[in-house]
Scaffold this active site. Sequence first.
Site, PDB file in Angstrom:
ATOM      1  N   SER A  73       0.965  -1.285   0.024  1.00 23.94           N
ATOM      2  CA  SER A  73       0.059   0.042  -0.013  1.00 23.94           C
ATOM      3  C   SER A  73       0.854   1.339   0.040  1.00 23.94           C
ATOM      4  O   SER A  73       0.346   2.252  -0.093  1.00 23.94           O
ATOM      5  CB  SER A  73      -0.901  -0.024   1.070  1.00 23.94           C
ATOM      6  OG  SER A  73      -2.156  -0.226   0.987  1.00 23.94           O
ATOM      7  N   LYS A  76       0.513   3.237  -2.843  1.00 24.60           N
ATOM      8  CA  LYS A  76      -0.568   4.397  -3.359  1.00 24.60           C
ATOM      9  C   LYS A  76      -0.291   5.751  -3.082  1.00 24.60           C
ATOM     10  O   LYS A  76      -1.005   6.531  -3.766  1.00 24.60           O
ATOM     11  CB  LYS A  76      -1.904   3.921  -1.956  1.00 24.60           C
ATOM     12  CG  LYS A  76      -2.385   2.577  -2.120  1.00 24.60           C
ATOM     13  CD  LYS A  76      -3.303   2.241  -1.052  1.00 24.60           C
ATOM     14  CE  LYS A  76      -3.923   0.930  -1.095  1.00 24.60           C
ATOM     15  NZ  LYS A  76      -4.481   0.497   0.094  1.00 24.60           N
ATOM     16  N   TYR A 198      -2.778  -2.262 -10.804  1.00 21.13           N
ATOM     17  CA  TYR A 198      -2.900  -1.838  -9.337  1.00 21.13           C
ATOM     18  C   TYR A 198      -1.922  -3.242  -8.489  1.00 21.13           C
ATOM     19  O   TYR A 198      -1.331  -2.833  -7.640  1.00 21.13           O
ATOM     20  CB  TYR A 198      -4.158  -1.956  -8.668  1.00 21.13           C
ATOM     21  CG  TYR A 198      -4.242  -1.974  -7.342  1.00 21.13           C
ATOM     22  CD1 TYR A 198      -3.815  -0.863  -6.568  1.00 21.13           C
ATOM     23  CD2 TYR A 198      -4.813  -2.850  -6.388  1.00 21.13           C
ATOM     24  CE1 TYR A 198      -4.109  -0.705  -5.146  1.00 21.13           C
ATOM     25  CE2 TYR A 198      -5.042  -2.998  -5.193  1.00 21.13           C
ATOM     26  CZ  TYR A 198      -4.390  -1.895  -4.589  1.00 21.13           C
ATOM     27  OH  TYR A 198      -4.848  -1.892  -3.085  1.00 21.13           O
ATOM     28  N   TYR A 250      -4.102   3.396   7.606  1.00 16.98           N
ATOM     29  CA  TYR A 250      -5.324   2.832   7.786  1.00 16.98           C
ATOM     30  C   TYR A 250      -6.482   3.377   8.732  1.00 16.98           C
ATOM     31  O   TYR A 250      -6.269   4.412   9.033  1.00 16.98           O
ATOM     32  CB  TYR A 250      -4.929   1.011   8.034  1.00 16.98           C
ATOM     33  CG  TYR A 250      -4.116   0.425   7.243  1.00 16.98           C
ATOM     34  CD1 TYR A 250      -4.400   0.227   5.577  1.00 16.98           C
ATOM     35  CD2 TYR A 250      -2.907  -0.034   7.513  1.00 16.98           C
ATOM     36  CE1 TYR A 250      -3.567  -0.223   4.593  1.00 16.98           C
ATOM     37  CE2 TYR A 250      -2.007  -0.745   6.573  1.00 16.98           C
ATOM     38  CZ  TYR A 250      -2.406  -0.737   5.223  1.00 16.98           C
ATOM     39  OH  TYR A 250      -1.521  -1.289   4.383  1.00 16.98           O
ATOM     40  N   VAL A 268       0.743  -3.832   3.717  1.00 17.71           N
ATOM     41  CA  VAL A 268       0.877  -5.038   4.317  1.00 17.71           C
ATOM     42  C   VAL A 268       1.970  -6.112   4.174  1.00 17.71           C
ATOM     43  O   VAL A 268       2.033  -7.040   4.627  1.00 17.71           O
ATOM     44  CB  VAL A 268      -0.414  -5.690   4.147  1.00 17.71           C
ATOM     45  CG1 VAL A 268      -1.765  -4.999   4.421  1.00 17.71           C
ATOM     46  CG2 VAL A 268      -0.626  -6.111   2.417  1.00 17.71           C
TER      47      VAL A 268
HETATM   48  N1  GLU Z   1      -1.998  -5.197  -2.726  1.00 22.41           N
HETATM   49  C1  GLU Z   1      -2.828  -5.143  -1.359  1.00 22.41           C
HETATM   50  C2  GLU Z   1      -4.216  -5.073  -1.407  1.00 22.41           C
HETATM   51  O1  GLU Z   1      -4.881  -4.337  -2.189  1.00 22.41           O
HETATM   52  C3  GLU Z   1      -2.377  -3.932  -0.716  1.00 22.41           C
HETATM   53  C4  GLU Z   1      -2.986  -3.773   0.692  1.00 22.41           C
HETATM   54  C5  GLU Z   1      -2.235  -3.139   1.517  1.00 22.41           C
HETATM   55  O2  GLU Z   1      -0.886  -2.945   1.669  1.00 22.41           O
HETATM   56  O3  GLU Z   1      -2.874  -2.381   2.468  1.00 22.41           O
HETATM   57  O4  GLU Z   1      -4.947  -5.937  -0.980  1.00 22.41           O
END
Ligand code: GLU
Length: 326
Positions: A73, A76, A198, A250, A268
């Site tokens: 994430s 992002k 993604y 988060y 994660v």
């Molecule tokens: N590729 C992961 C998902 O979308 C990223 C999640 C994350 O790191 O929070 O589930």
Amino acid sequence: MSDAGPSDEQRAWFEQACVELHERYAPLQDGEPASYIPELSAVDPDRFAIAAVTLDGQQILVGDVEQAFTIQSISKLLVYGLALELHGRDAVLAKVGVSPTGDSFNAIELDEATNRAPNPMVNAGAIAVTDLIAGASVEQRIETMRSMYERYLGRRPEIDHDVWASERATGNRNRAIAYLMLSRGIVGDNVEETLDLYFAQCSVLVTVADLAMIGAIIANHGAHPLTGERIVSREVTRDMLTVALTCGMYDYAGEWAYSVGIPAKSGVGGGILGMLPGAGGLATFSPRLDAIGNSVRGLRVFEELSAEFEMHLFDPDRPWRRTLGR
Ligand code: GLU
């Protein structure tokens, strides 16, 4: 304030604190690596590293600093910056807002009035942002994403193909989110391609040292601390830092802003990227996650360093500007 960065003494003090925190928290076994993406659970759960990069380019590296892991994430934030550069604020804001949600990162929800995804740090918002990385083919879109990473990392990014395939095979919740956004006109109809992009952006391999350098670049408002090269524009880093502070951790983001006060993004894969504007980048890696999805040891390290070095963005004196950077 001088441009010289921390003195040898300040640097030694900070490094010593990182070494002690590494020793103190290495035995902590709380939490588990993410397993909802099956390939992520293949990681050694006890890996642990801390890294910092100051704006004059000094590095502090403690623990498993060479261990590569998927950025997840944290991507992002970088792709949000890329979309802002490519399309400008208004076009991006039309698809994704900047409201913290307090809900989990993979919540299936859009703003009722506008249909927008709540913010770019939850999966819905991130997928809407990835949709904005346009190109004639998925390969071309991946190339745009890769060259963004290349600017930050100073090398071609490597994608972990096993993790990428694992996300693709099991990412049905992300698929549901993306198709909901298609039904509301937030993303285009090449949904599967956007999801593939993604999943690829999440599967890029980094080390904790890479994250600290990325943090320093953003904390330096987009100019590479070593080369001076412009990696991302100044205006865009302001928006990146803002969403990192308000939405980056988060549904723990509010508590984090209150107690740690460092704009940050976690993933994660076990990484946390912290950005101290005007001072440097700070990063941790430990794959054991709490129930929210944040690295357990990483949280502890950030909490302790922030308290000891008064790194909270709103600390009245912000002494870390002298301690860790300019
Ligand atoms: N590729 C992961 C998902 O979308 C990223 C999640 C994350 O790191 O929070 O589930």
